[in-house]
Scaffold this motif. Structure first.
Motif, short mmCIF file in Angstrom:
data_model
loop_
_atom_site.label_atom_id
_atom_site.label_comp_id
_atom_site.label_asym_id
_atom_site.label_seq_id
_atom_site.Cartn_x
_atom_site.Cartn_y
_atom_site.Cartn_z
N TYR A 34 0.73 -0.80 -0.29
CA TYR A 34 0.23 0.47 -0.21
C TYR A 34 0.81 1.37 -0.07
O TYR A 34 0.18 2.29 -0.58
CB TYR A 34 -1.10 -0.01 1.36
CG TYR A 34 -2.01 -0.85 1.77
CD1 TYR A 34 -2.52 -1.57 0.15
CD2 TYR A 34 -2.07 -1.75 1.93
CE1 TYR A 34 -3.67 -2.45 0.25
CE2 TYR A 34 -2.77 -2.75 2.16
CZ TYR A 34 -3.86 -3.45 1.40
OH TYR A 34 -4.51 -3.97 1.54
N GLU A 53 2.11 2.42 -3.45
CA GLU A 53 0.24 3.34 -3.84
C GLU A 53 0.15 4.50 -3.63
O GLU A 53 0.36 5.29 -4.44
CB GLU A 53 -1.08 2.02 -3.53
CG GLU A 53 -0.87 1.10 -4.09
CD GLU A 53 -2.18 0.40 -3.68
OE1 GLU A 53 -2.97 0.66 -3.37
OE2 GLU A 53 -2.31 -1.04 -3.46
N SER A 70 -7.91 4.13 -3.73
CA SER A 70 -9.07 3.35 -3.16
C SER A 70 -8.89 2.86 -1.76
O SER A 70 -7.33 2.28 -1.02
CB SER A 70 -9.00 2.42 -4.41
OG SER A 70 -9.74 2.09 -5.83
N HIS A 119 -7.74 0.74 1.39
CA HIS A 119 -7.05 -0.36 0.99
C HIS A 119 -7.10 -1.92 1.56
O HIS A 119 -8.60 -1.72 2.65
CB HIS A 119 -5.89 -0.27 2.16
CG HIS A 119 -4.72 0.93 1.45
ND1 HIS A 119 -4.19 1.42 2.79
CD2 HIS A 119 -4.41 1.68 1.12
CE1 HIS A 119 -3.66 2.43 2.17
NE2 HIS A 119 -3.46 2.17 1.06
N GLY A 139 -8.88 -3.09 -0.46
CA GLY A 139 -9.75 -3.45 -1.75
C GLY A 139 -10.17 -5.04 -2.85
O GLY A 139 -8.80 -5.33 -2.96
N SER A 144 -11.06 -4.81 -5.83
CA SER A 144 -11.66 -4.10 -7.94
C SER A 144 -10.67 -4.23 -8.33
O SER A 144 -11.14 -3.90 -9.15
CB SER A 144 -12.08 -2.30 -7.31
OG SER A 144 -11.39 -1.33 -6.57
N ILE A 156 -8.52 -2.02 -9.10
CA ILE A 156 -7.49 -0.73 -9.07
C ILE A 156 -7.44 0.15 -7.73
O ILE A 156 -7.65 0.16 -6.98
CB ILE A 156 -9.09 0.15 -9.54
CG1 ILE A 156 -9.76 -0.44 -10.74
CG2 ILE A 156 -8.82 1.60 -10.03
CD1 ILE A 156 -8.45 -0.98 -11.68
N ASP A 157 -5.95 0.63 -7.94
CA ASP A 157 -5.37 0.97 -6.56
C ASP A 157 -5.37 2.69 -6.23
O ASP A 157 -5.66 3.47 -5.66
CB ASP A 157 -4.03 0.72 -6.96
CG ASP A 157 -3.53 -0.58 -6.30
OD1 ASP A 157 -4.50 -1.74 -6.07
OD2 ASP A 157 -2.98 -1.35 -7.58
N THR A 163 -6.66 5.47 -9.00
CA THR A 163 -8.05 6.42 -10.29
C THR A 163 -7.72 7.90 -10.28
O THR A 163 -7.57 8.78 -9.16
CB THR A 163 -9.85 6.91 -9.91
OG1 THR A 163 -10.51 5.10 -9.62
CG2 THR A 163 -10.45 6.69 -11.27
N LEU A 218 -7.14 4.72 -15.11
CA LEU A 218 -6.76 3.15 -13.63
C LEU A 218 -5.93 2.65 -13.61
O LEU A 218 -5.36 2.31 -14.04
CB LEU A 218 -8.52 2.30 -13.94
CG LEU A 218 -9.66 2.49 -14.74
CD1 LEU A 218 -10.37 1.71 -14.04
CD2 LEU A 218 -9.79 3.40 -12.88
N GLN A 276 -2.82 1.30 -11.38
CA GLN A 276 -2.84 -0.77 -11.09
C GLN A 276 -1.31 -0.88 -10.94
O GLN A 276 -0.56 -0.46 -10.99
CB GLN A 276 -3.13 -2.44 -11.45
CG GLN A 276 -3.32 -3.77 -10.31
CD GLN A 276 -3.98 -4.58 -11.16
OE1 GLN A 276 -3.66 -5.48 -11.80
NE2 GLN A 276 -5.06 -4.49 -11.11
#
Length: 327
Positions: free
Chosen positions: A195, A198, A215, A217, A219, A221, A223-224, A226, A237, A239
């Motif tokens: 993280y 990110e 996003s 932490h 999750g 999805s 996707i880290d 947006t 998006l 990653q």
């Protein structure tokens, strides 16, 4: 003056007069005591250093213990010493005349007597030679430009201030640049895992002019981050992966699966991409892949706009270095 089979040592000092007027070289770490009591085993030096300095960074233990070991056990009477003094910006060359001694009353307690043979201006040496003795280490061996320093000692001095072009400049500049890139990538790998990376990438994108939303932490999805360039679509998006291994095609495909029509994708990794993943990126122009090398280049470009937290984590100083004229 023969110097075959003699080691040439480089050393730095905070007190030029201690070396030059005291006719010596010396190093600190007084708390280590008399180094002769440790013996001649390198591992014993590491163990003693770790015991004396329990808060020392793991990477510095081997480096510092190694310098202490060499100063006590490997330096021989008759070896040469190259010492760049800062107060007068000279390069001082001497010969070791004494065995190791320990003076506990002095901060720089481990010492060796030296006879200084020559004190030369820095213009007497190529940029490559000056770069080698500008090592970040306190005590080190001089290898690449040993002949140049010994030639200067034997009165074969070449004034590099009169040379139209120093052939070593190009290599020296590239070495500095590559060392900086290596340092950044190592610090990213060491300090920013999961993280944390990110959050860093989100700040880098902010420095590049994007609005970013990290996003939550944990999750699922895929996707880290947006990112938006302005108030309007498209959205990007992102990653982020801090894994050591190369990114596979299937991992990038998972990012593609999370994208909607009109979205763009960005994949960021500290490592690289497999051949199949690279081919997939080439055939999927709406997804951009950034590897570790490309990430470092972006960091260098936008460093001054990064959050102070990350500047402190990856401390860099802007300097000007000479480059070879290719015209």
């Amino acid at each position: 003056m023969a110097y075959v089979d003699r080691t040439i040592w480089g050393i730095h000092a905070k007190d030029d007069d201690l070396f030059l007027k005291g006719n010596m070289i010396a190093i600190g770490w007084r708390e280590m005591g008399d180094l002769r009591d440790i013996g001649t085993n390198r591992d014993d030096y590491k163990a003693k250093y770790e015991a004396v300095y329990p808060n020392a960074k793991k990477g510095s233990i081997a480096t510092s213990a190694g310098m202490l070991y060499r100063f006590c056990n490997e330096v021989q009477v008759g070896d040469y010493v190259v010492f760049p003094s800062k107060s007068n910006r000279e390069v001082n060359i001497g010969v070791v005349e004494g065995e190791y001694v320990f003076e506990p009353q002095n901060h720089f307690s481990s010492r060796r007597a030296v006879k200084w043979l020559k004190h030369l201006p820095r213009t007497a040496f190529s940029q490559g030679a000056l770069y080698e003795i500008g090592s970040a280490m306190t005590f080190f061996t001089v290898k690449n430009y040993a002949d140049e320093f010994m030639s200067a000692l034997n009165k074969k001095i070449k004034d590099f201030s009169d040379v139209e072009e120093d052939d070593s400049i190009g290599a020296t500049a590239e070495d500095i640049i590559e060392s900086t890139r290596d340092f950044i990538l190592k610090e990213l790998s060491r300090q920013l895992k999961g993280y944390a990376l990110e959050d860093f990438v989100a700040d880098l994108l902010r420095a590049m002019g994007y609005r970013t939303i990290v996003s939550p932490h944990g999750g699922d999805s895929g996707i880290d981050i947006t990112a938006y360039k302005d108030e309007l679509p498209p959205r990007i998006l992102v990653q982020v992966k801090s894994q050591d291994g190369d990114i596979k095609e299937t991992t990038i495909q998972s990012l593609k699966g999370a994208m909607h029509e009109g979205d763009y994708g960005l994949f960021v990794t500290l490592s690289n991409y497999t051949k199949n993943a690279q081919k997939y990126l080439e055939n999927t122009p709406i997804i951009r892949g950034i590897n570790g090398t490309e990430l470092v280049e972006l960091i260098l470009k936008y460093y001054k706009d990064l959050n102070e937290k990350y500047q402190n984590m990856i401390p860099l100083k802007q300097v000007y270095i000479p480059v070879k004229d290719e015209l």
